[in-house]
Design a protein around this motif. Structure first.
Motif, PDB file in Angstrom:
ATOM      1  N   THR A  84     117.421 165.007  97.576  1.00 15.11           N
ATOM      2  CA  THR A  84     116.144 164.376  97.219  1.00 15.11           C
ATOM      3  C   THR A  84     115.680 164.827  95.838  1.00 15.11           C
ATOM      4  O   THR A  84     115.299 164.005  94.994  1.00 15.11           O
ATOM      5  N   GLU A 115     115.876 155.422  97.383  1.00 16.24           N
ATOM      6  CA  GLU A 115     115.713 154.376  98.392  1.00 16.24           C
ATOM      7  C   GLU A 115     116.860 154.395  99.397  1.00 16.24           C
ATOM      8  O   GLU A 115     116.650 154.244 100.600  1.00 16.24           O
ATOM      9  N   TYR A 173     116.393 157.387 101.656  1.00 17.45           N
ATOM     10  CA  TYR A 173     115.279 157.128 102.579  1.00 17.45           C
ATOM     11  C   TYR A 173     115.729 156.230 103.728  1.00 17.45           C
ATOM     12  O   TYR A 173     115.423 156.500 104.900  1.00 17.45           O
ATOM     13  N   GLN A 174     116.432 155.182 103.421  1.00 15.71           N
ATOM     14  CA  GLN A 174     116.891 154.263 104.462  1.00 15.71           C
ATOM     15  C   GLN A 174     117.876 154.952 105.408  1.00 15.71           C
ATOM     16  O   GLN A 174     117.913 154.650 106.600  1.00 15.71           O
ATOM     17  N   ARG A 191     115.602 157.745 107.676  1.00 16.04           N
ATOM     18  CA  ARG A 191     114.308 157.413 108.252  1.00 16.04           C
ATOM     19  C   ARG A 191     114.424 157.185 109.762  1.00 16.04           C
ATOM     20  O   ARG A 191     115.482 156.866 110.282  1.00 16.04           O
ATOM     21  N   GLN A 212     113.108 162.600 107.801  1.00 12.75           N
ATOM     22  CA  GLN A 212     112.165 161.824 107.000  1.00 12.75           C
ATOM     23  C   GLN A 212     111.035 162.709 106.472  1.00 12.75           C
ATOM     24  O   GLN A 212     110.617 162.586 105.323  1.00 12.75           O
ATOM     25  N   PHE A 270     112.362 164.831 103.635  1.00  9.81           N
ATOM     26  CA  PHE A 270     112.432 163.996 102.430  1.00  9.81           C
ATOM     27  C   PHE A 270     111.063 163.939 101.756  1.00  9.81           C
ATOM     28  O   PHE A 270     110.930 164.170 100.545  1.00  9.81           O
ATOM     29  N   TYR A 271     110.031 163.678 102.537  1.00 10.56           N
ATOM     30  CA  TYR A 271     108.686 163.582 101.970  1.00 10.56           C
ATOM     31  C   TYR A 271     108.160 164.933 101.507  1.00 10.56           C
ATOM     32  O   TYR A 271     107.345 165.002 100.584  1.00 10.56           O
ATOM     33  N   SER A 280     108.362 149.377  98.380  1.00 10.82           N
ATOM     34  CA  SER A 280     108.770 150.715  98.813  1.00 10.82           C
ATOM     35  C   SER A 280     107.578 151.536  99.276  1.00 10.82           C
ATOM     36  O   SER A 280     106.637 151.783  98.507  1.00 10.82           O
ATOM     37  N   PRO A 329     107.806 154.885 100.297  1.00 13.45           N
ATOM     38  CA  PRO A 329     107.836 156.209  99.681  1.00 13.45           C
ATOM     39  C   PRO A 329     107.405 156.215  98.216  1.00 13.45           C
ATOM     40  O   PRO A 329     106.811 157.196  97.756  1.00 13.45           O
ATOM     41  N   ASP A 377     106.445 153.660 109.198  1.00 16.33           N
ATOM     42  CA  ASP A 377     106.598 154.935 108.506  1.00 16.33           C
ATOM     43  C   ASP A 377     105.426 155.850 108.852  1.00 16.33           C
ATOM     44  O   ASP A 377     104.301 155.642 108.389  1.00 16.33           O
ATOM     45  N   GLU A 401     104.723 158.762 107.848  1.00 12.85           N
ATOM     46  CA  GLU A 401     104.245 159.620 106.764  1.00 12.85           C
ATOM     47  C   GLU A 401     102.918 159.139 106.205  1.00 12.85           C
ATOM     48  O   GLU A 401     102.141 159.933 105.676  1.00 12.85           O
TER      49      GLU A 401
END
Length: 521
Positions: A62, A75, A78-79, A82, A95, A98-99, A132, A134, A190, A192
């Motif tokens: 990331t 992207e 993320y896909q 997730r 996920q 990642f965030y 997107s 994110p 999502d 998040e």
């Protein structure tokens, strides 16, 4: 000698009276790890398993894409990671990891040019991928981080007007991004978005704990298993954010009861995070965490995710609770897979002490029951102080809700107390609920029949109901008890208590009942 026994008003704690960095930068949790000293790091290498490697690889990938501005790579990553099925071996959402890297991007700098560049990166990502989620959440997080950097790390009441303005404007801008992203995030399922909302909202001018709890409830309904959202929520539900004394425990219980196959493990996960971020090894001394409940929750957690990281944490908390009977089999199961980072800030020393304990305490269950009573008494005092702070803010309905919690705590402890009933009566009287005022005082008088304030309060409620003969009887009793108490008590009363006495004396005299007069000095 009986004195007016009101709980003293609690000093209102500014909701921003905490270093912002403590809550908003990605902290260490069981979703991350604490760094080890060099001497312990070498010994730790052999314990690093699949879970640690998975987290480190995800963080590295990331960050590499972020640094390079590789939005296609972000992207695609993320896909790939997730959704609730994408977990590390210990059960952490990939996920969320990642965030965490998106949230942690950027430096704590105040120069506008730097932050304009960062915001430009967020806009470039959105331009390349207009739908997107994110990319938009990255922008919201960076807007908040910019505001935090400009605001600095001092207490809120020490800030300049410009720093406060920067925080207000930055958090408002981040909220606008989140509001514009809500439908897109919902369509993408999502979770998040909810964590971002729970992270940004406390810094806005619209923040109140009541509104915040509503947002937590909305998140639980939709995504009860997204751990990171509730770690954020727990931090902002604490007392220094005007949270109720039982807010963290209530959140842990609510999560444990929500729908979902992992819910029985959420109590352990939440308190695990809070121990690392706030309680620092004193979880059973300073929080409302209940070890039998936590133990059962850990059993579910390690059954679902039997990773050494989770087992180490289970053994650590069993040690903190002095539950050798639970700790010993977990340590045996771990063998050489000890990860000291799960054993608190002094991991090596704590593990050594715990591993040396081999004999279970035969009085463990009775000690747990006694510890529960200690927690309940502490919570009762904190709840009464919280109610006093709400009264000072004129949040009367919220105060009444808090006092009902105090009443429940009284019952759990096996008694009915005058302090709780008297304050309930005051709250009812303020809201002009006079019959309930009478009932509350009557219940309290069973426990403390010689309390003059109680007769004064009940008499006023009876007077408001038109029952003046009954009111006169109460004022007569109140005056008689006050005459007995005042000679030896006057010198020790504070100004608030003396003003309270003066109010009582005026009312008693109105009905012809005199009480001693004392000079102000």
């Amino acid at each position: 000698m009986t004195l007016p026994t009101l709980f003293p008003p609690a000093l209102r704690r500014a909701r921003f009276a905490i270093l912002l960095a403590c809550l908003t930068t990605p902290g260490f949790s069981h979703a991350g790890v604490q760094p080890l000293a060099k001497s312990a790091a070498a010994a730790q290498e052999s314990a690093d398993g699949a879970d640690m490697r998975a987290r480190e690889a995800l963080a590295s990938e990331t960050n590499r894409y972020l640094e390079a501005g590789d939005y296609k790579g972000l992207e695609a990553l993320y896909q790939r990671i997730r959704g609730p099925g994408q977990r590390t071996p210990s059960g952490i959402w990939k996920q969320a990891q990642f965030y965490n890297q998106l949230r942690g991007f950027g430096q704590w700098r105040t120069d506008a040019a730097y932050w304009d560049t960062v915001q430009g990166q967020a806009k470039a990502w959105q331009k390349q991928y207009p739908k997107s989620v994110p990319a938009r959440l990255f922008e919201a997080y960076m807007l908040l981080k910019r505001a935090e950097a400009n605001r600095g790390s001092g207490f809120y009441n020490t800030l300049t007007e410009q720093q406060r303005r920067d925080l207000s404007q930055g958090s408002a801008a981040a909220m606008r991004v989140l509001e514009a992203t809500q439908a897109l995030a919902a369509k993408a399922a999502d979770p998040e978005w909810h964590r971002a909302m729970l992270n940004v909202f406390p810094y806005t001018n619209q923040f109140t704990q009541a509104r915040y709890q509503e947002k937590i409830g909305a998140a639980i309904v939709r995504y009860p298993n997204y751990h990171e959202a509730y770690f954020t929520a727990a931090g902002f539900s604490m007392a220094h954010w005007s949270g109720a004394p039982d807010a963290v425990d209530q959140l842990a219980q609510d999560l444990n009861k929500a729908a979902g196959k992992e819910q029985a493990a959420m109590y352990a996960r939440l308190y695990w995070y809070m121990d690392q971020s706030a309680y620092k090894g004193k979880i059973f001394e300073v929080s409302q965490a209940d070890w039998p409940t936590m133990r059962a929750s850990f059993e579910v957690l390690v059954a679902q995710y039997p990773d050494p990281w989770n087992l180490n944490a289970y053994a650590y908390f069993a040690c903190l609770a002095n539950d050798v009977g639970a700790m010993a089999p977990v340590l045996a199961r771990l063998g050489q897979q000890i990860d000291l980072r799960a054993w608190g800030e002094n991991g090596a020393a704590t593990h050594a002490r715990c591993a040396a304990a081999t004999v279970a305490d035969p009085q463990f269950d009775s000690k747990q029951a006694a510890a529960r009573k200690v927690r309940l008494r502490r919570l009762l005092g904190e709840t009464m102080q919280h109610a006093a702070a709400q009264r000072a803010r004129k949040e009367y309905k919220e105060e009444l809700d808090t006092l009902h919690k105090a009443e429940d705590l009284d019952r759990a402890l096996g008694w009915v107390s005058m302090p709780v009933q008297y304050n309930l009566a005051v709250a009812f009287f303020t809201l002009k609920r006079y019959e309930e005022t009478v009932s509350a005082i009557s219940a309290g008088l069973v426990a403390q029949p010689a309390f003059p304030d109680a007769y004064w309060m009940r008499g006023r409620a009876l007077e408001a109901l038109g029952r003046k003969d009954e009111a006169r009887e109460d004022f007569d009793k109140g005056a008689r008890y006050l005459r007995k108490a005042l000679p030896g008590a006057w010198a020790g009363l504070n100004p608030t208590q003396r003003a309270n006495v003066a109010d009582m004396q005026r009312k008693f005299l109105e009905y012809g009942f005199e009480t001693p007069a004392f000079p102000e000095n």
